[in-house]
Structure formats: C-alpha cells, structure tokens
Design a protein around this motif. Structure first.
Motif, PDB file in Angstrom:
ATOM      1  N   GLU A  65     -11.320  27.105  85.313  1.00 27.88           N
ATOM      2  CA  GLU A  65     -10.519  26.297  86.231  1.00 27.88           C
ATOM      3  C   GLU A  65      -9.039  26.414  85.905  1.00 27.88           C
ATOM      4  OE1 GLU A  65     -10.095  21.769  87.979  1.00 27.88           O
ATOM      5  OE2 GLU A  65     -11.300  22.086  86.184  1.00 27.88           O
ATOM      6  N   GLY A  66      -8.259  26.680  86.929  1.00 28.64           N
ATOM      7  CA  GLY A  66      -6.801  26.661  86.814  1.00 28.64           C
ATOM      8  C   GLY A  66      -6.297  25.272  87.175  1.00 28.64           C
ATOM      9  N   ALA A  67      -6.632  24.290  86.370  1.00 28.06           N
ATOM     10  CA  ALA A  67      -6.416  22.876  86.707  1.00 28.06           C
ATOM     11  C   ALA A  67      -4.946  22.498  86.863  1.00 28.06           C
ATOM     12  CB  ALA A  67      -7.060  21.980  85.652  1.00 28.06           C
ATOM     13  N   LEU A  68      -4.072  23.188  86.164  1.00 28.25           N
ATOM     14  CA  LEU A  68      -2.662  22.786  86.222  1.00 28.25           C
ATOM     15  C   LEU A  68      -1.989  23.180  87.534  1.00 28.25           C
ATOM     16  CD1 LEU A  68      -1.545  23.337  82.538  1.00 28.25           C
ATOM     17  CD2 LEU A  68      -2.158  21.211  83.692  1.00 28.25           C
ATOM     18  N   ILE A  69      -2.621  24.040  88.307  1.00 30.90           N
ATOM     19  CA  ILE A  69      -2.109  24.334  89.653  1.00 30.90           C
ATOM     20  C   ILE A  69      -2.078  23.023  90.442  1.00 30.90           C
ATOM     21  CG2 ILE A  69      -2.558  25.531  91.830  1.00 30.90           C
ATOM     22  CD1 ILE A  69      -4.071  27.674  90.117  1.00 30.90           C
ATOM     23  N   ASP A  70      -3.165  22.301  90.376  1.00 30.89           N
ATOM     24  CA  ASP A  70      -3.300  21.022  91.072  1.00 30.89           C
ATOM     25  C   ASP A  70      -2.298  19.998  90.551  1.00 30.89           C
ATOM     26  OD1 ASP A  70      -4.685  19.088  92.779  1.00 30.89           O
ATOM     27  OD2 ASP A  70      -5.538  18.297  90.924  1.00 30.89           O
ATOM     28  N   HIS A  71      -2.146  19.926  89.242  1.00 31.50           N
ATOM     29  CA  HIS A  71      -1.203  18.966  88.652  1.00 31.50           C
ATOM     30  C   HIS A  71       0.218  19.235  89.143  1.00 31.50           C
ATOM     31  CE1 HIS A  71      -3.777  17.371  85.147  1.00 31.50           C
ATOM     32  NE2 HIS A  71      -4.568  18.022  85.981  1.00 31.50           N
ATOM     33  N   ALA A  72       0.618  20.499  89.108  1.00 31.92           N
ATOM     34  CA  ALA A  72       1.972  20.850  89.556  1.00 31.92           C
ATOM     35  C   ALA A  72       2.148  20.573  91.044  1.00 31.92           C
ATOM     36  CB  ALA A  72       2.263  22.322  89.245  1.00 31.92           C
ATOM     37  N   ALA A  73       1.109  20.790  91.831  1.00 33.08           N
ATOM     38  CA  ALA A  73       1.192  20.513  93.268  1.00 33.08           C
ATOM     39  C   ALA A  73       1.366  19.020  93.519  1.00 33.08           C
ATOM     40  CB  ALA A  73      -0.051  21.035  93.986  1.00 33.08           C
ATOM     41  N   HIS A  74       0.637  18.211  92.775  1.00 34.21           N
ATOM     42  CA  HIS A  74       0.793  16.757  92.902  1.00 34.21           C
ATOM     43  C   HIS A  74       2.235  16.340  92.618  1.00 34.21           C
ATOM     44  CE1 HIS A  74      -3.148  15.049  93.691  1.00 34.21           C
ATOM     45  NE2 HIS A  74      -3.690  15.853  92.802  1.00 34.21           N
ATOM     46  N   GLN A  75       2.854  17.025  91.683  1.00 38.41           N
ATOM     47  CA  GLN A  75       4.227  16.695  91.294  1.00 38.41           C
ATOM     48  C   GLN A  75       5.268  17.418  92.156  1.00 38.41           C
ATOM     49  OE1 GLN A  75       4.160  17.792  87.151  1.00 38.41           O
ATOM     50  NE2 GLN A  75       2.909  16.052  86.573  1.00 38.41           N
ATOM     51  N   HIS A  76       4.802  18.192  93.117  1.00 42.04           N
ATOM     52  CA  HIS A  76       5.689  18.988  93.977  1.00 42.04           C
ATOM     53  C   HIS A  76       6.615  19.874  93.144  1.00 42.04           C
ATOM     54  CE1 HIS A  76       4.371  16.949  97.603  1.00 42.04           C
ATOM     55  NE2 HIS A  76       4.431  15.830  96.921  1.00 42.04           N
ATOM     56  N   ASP A  77       6.072  20.431  92.056  1.00 42.98           N
ATOM     57  CA  ASP A  77       6.836  21.290  91.156  1.00 42.98           C
ATOM     58  C   ASP A  77       6.497  22.738  91.497  1.00 42.98           C
ATOM     59  OD1 ASP A  77       8.030  22.654  89.061  1.00 42.98           O
ATOM     60  OD2 ASP A  77       7.496  21.126  87.570  1.00 42.98           O
ATOM     61  N   VAL A  78       7.263  23.304  92.413  1.00 40.52           N
ATOM     62  CA  VAL A  78       6.974  24.631  92.965  1.00 40.52           C
ATOM     63  C   VAL A  78       7.006  25.715  91.890  1.00 40.52           C
ATOM     64  CG1 VAL A  78       7.706  26.363  94.642  1.00 40.52           C
ATOM     65  CG2 VAL A  78       7.861  23.948  95.214  1.00 40.52           C
ATOM     66  N   SER A  79       7.997  25.692  91.029  1.00 43.38           N
ATOM     67  CA  SER A  79       8.111  26.734  89.999  1.00 43.38           C
ATOM     68  C   SER A  79       6.933  26.690  89.031  1.00 43.38           C
ATOM     69  CB  SER A  79       9.423  26.584  89.232  1.00 43.38           C
ATOM     70  OG  SER A  79      10.511  26.772  90.099  1.00 43.38           O
ATOM     71  N   ALA A  80       6.593  25.495  88.562  1.00 42.74           N
ATOM     72  CA  ALA A  80       5.461  25.367  87.640  1.00 42.74           C
ATOM     73  C   ALA A  80       4.173  25.802  88.331  1.00 42.74           C
ATOM     74  CB  ALA A  80       5.347  23.935  87.122  1.00 42.74           C
ATOM     75  N   MET A  81       3.991  25.393  89.579  1.00 41.55           N
ATOM     76  CA  MET A  81       2.776  25.733  90.308  1.00 41.55           C
ATOM     77  C   MET A  81       2.655  27.246  90.502  1.00 41.55           C
ATOM     78  SD  MET A  81       1.262  24.391  93.914  1.00 41.55           S
ATOM     79  CE  MET A  81       2.340  25.366  94.921  1.00 41.55           C
ATOM     80  N   ALA A  82       3.744  27.895  90.847  1.00 45.80           N
ATOM     81  CA  ALA A  82       3.704  29.344  91.073  1.00 45.80           C
ATOM     82  C   ALA A  82       3.248  30.080  89.814  1.00 45.80           C
ATOM     83  CB  ALA A  82       5.073  29.840  91.523  1.00 45.80           C
ATOM     84  N   LEU A  83       3.781  29.695  88.667  1.00 41.87           N
ATOM     85  CA  LEU A  83       3.384  30.369  87.429  1.00 41.87           C
ATOM     86  C   LEU A  83       1.954  30.020  87.020  1.00 41.87           C
ATOM     87  CD1 LEU A  83       6.691  30.290  85.391  1.00 41.87           C
ATOM     88  CD2 LEU A  83       5.621  32.214  86.552  1.00 41.87           C
ATOM     89  N   GLU A  84       1.491  28.826  87.372  1.00 44.71           N
ATOM     90  CA  GLU A  84       0.089  28.479  87.108  1.00 44.71           C
ATOM     91  C   GLU A  84      -0.840  29.330  87.977  1.00 44.71           C
ATOM     92  OE1 GLU A  84      -1.031  26.641  84.584  1.00 44.71           O
ATOM     93  OE2 GLU A  84       1.068  26.319  84.030  1.00 44.71           O
ATOM     94  N   VAL A  85      -0.438  29.598  89.211  1.00 41.51           N
ATOM     95  CA  VAL A  85      -1.235  30.465  90.092  1.00 41.51           C
ATOM     96  C   VAL A  85      -1.281  31.879  89.514  1.00 41.51           C
ATOM     97  CG1 VAL A  85      -1.349  31.548  92.377  1.00 41.51           C
ATOM     98  CG2 VAL A  85      -0.887  29.095  92.178  1.00 41.51           C
ATOM     99  N   VAL A  86      -0.158  32.374  89.025  1.00 38.92           N
ATOM    100  CA  VAL A  86      -0.123  33.707  88.407  1.00 38.92           C
ATOM    101  C   VAL A  86      -1.038  33.738  87.187  1.00 38.92           C
ATOM    102  CG1 VAL A  86       1.355  35.342  87.145  1.00 38.92           C
ATOM    103  CG2 VAL A  86       2.168  34.308  89.273  1.00 38.92           C
ATOM    104  N   ASP A  87      -0.989  32.684  86.373  1.00 49.16           N
ATOM    105  CA  ASP A  87      -1.844  32.597  85.188  1.00 49.16           C
ATOM    106  C   ASP A  87      -3.320  32.604  85.590  1.00 49.16           C
ATOM    107  OD1 ASP A  87      -2.047  32.256  82.302  1.00 49.16           O
ATOM    108  OD2 ASP A  87      -2.661  30.189  82.687  1.00 49.16           O
ATOM    109  N   PHE A  88      -3.663  31.856  86.623  1.00 49.43           N
ATOM    110  CA  PHE A  88      -5.041  31.822  87.120  1.00 49.43           C
ATOM    111  C   PHE A  88      -5.434  33.193  87.663  1.00 49.43           C
ATOM    112  CE2 PHE A  88      -8.167  30.892  90.528  1.00 49.43           C
ATOM    113  CZ  PHE A  88      -9.194  30.408  89.726  1.00 49.43           C
TER     114      PHE A  88
END
Length: 168
Positions: A65-88
């Motif tokens: 599970e790439g769980a932090l994608i969801d966490h970053a999305a909840h926080q509307h943190d686009v940069s963090a979310m993008a790198l979590e998607v790359v990591d996943f």
C-alpha cells in the motif's frame, strides 16, 4: 532498518517489519529527516518481500500500500503526493518485473478511494511546486518548534514555501 531488512535470508514462519513508530515520513522529506536514511523505501520493501515470499512452493499473496499518497491528498500537499505516487510506481514496477519473468503471477493495482479532489489549475505555480523540498507536514512541524514567532514564520515560509510577502 533498511540494512536489517537486507540481512534476512529466509522466512521461517513469518516476518513483521516495523520501520517507524507511526506513519513513515513523506519521501519529499528524506533529505531533511535523518532517521529516514535508515528507512527502506516502498520499492525496497516490495522487492524484499517478493524475494522472501517467492521461495514458497505453494505461492503467495502480497499486498503493498502506498498509504502516504492518501495522507498527502488529504492535506492538499501536491508536491508530497506526487513523490509518493512516484515511490508507489517504483514498487509496482518491482512487482511487475517479477511477474513478467514468472508468467504465472497477477499484479493488480487499484485505489481504495480518492481524496482531496486534486485539480491543478492554470493558476497553479508549477515553478514553485518543483522547487519544494519538504512536505507541508514538515513545514508545520518547523513552525510548531518555533512557537509561531513572527520572524521565524516569515523565514520558514520564505525558505521552505517560497512565500515572501507574508502579511500580519
């Protein structure tokens, strides 16, 4: 730690890897948070799990599970979310390459839900998003450490979020 994960040679009954006391930190914060240098990446954990589980003569099931994608999305943190998607995506690629070599393995990628309603618009400052080196959560922790002091806030927002015209 990541080095301990690499040292495991064979599964006897099971394996539980606890690499952080709560949630992992965001990938974007890896350079700023020293403890992250010893945490394995999602890709590393996926590869190692596949290596160990594939020794089973009866097959295996692995959920990653790439769980932090969801966490970053909840926080509307686009940069963090993008790198979590790359990591996943790197973890998915590890599973895909294993499956491709085997020919008898199914890799299924799905989302359990969408959060944040992320819609970059024309007004999105992509130049700033590309410069960000830490997550909003990291910036929040820095602000809290400085007890919300006015000059410290200005410095944090200028150096971390590239916001210079902070008004009272």
């Amino acid at each position: 730690s990541a080095s301990e994960l690499k040292q495991i040679r064979k599964l006897k009954k099971g394996l539980l890897g606890l690499f952080h006391d709560v949630d992992f930190n965001y990938v974007i914060d890896r350079e700023e948070i020293s403890e992250m240098k010893s945490q394995p990446s999602l890709e590393d954990m996926t590869k190692r799990a596949i290596d160990l589980l594939s020794e089973s003569p009866t097959g295996f099931f692995l959920m990653v599970e790439g769980a932090l994608i969801d966490h970053a999305a909840h926080q509307h943190d686009v940069s963090a979310m993008a790198l979590e998607v790359v990591d996943f995506d790197r973890a998915v690629q590890a599973a895909y390459h294993f499956a491709k070599k085997r020919g008898d393995t199914l890799v299924l990628v799905t989302a359990d839900h969408e959060t944040g309603g992320l819609t970059p618009s024309e007004a999105t400052r992509h130049d700033i998003l590309r410069k960000l080196k830490v997550s909003a959560a990291y910036i929040s922790r820095e602000i809290k450490k400085k007890s919300f002091e006015k000059e410290a806030l200005k410095d944090i927002f200028k150096s971390r979020a590239y916001i210079e015209d902070l008004t009272d």
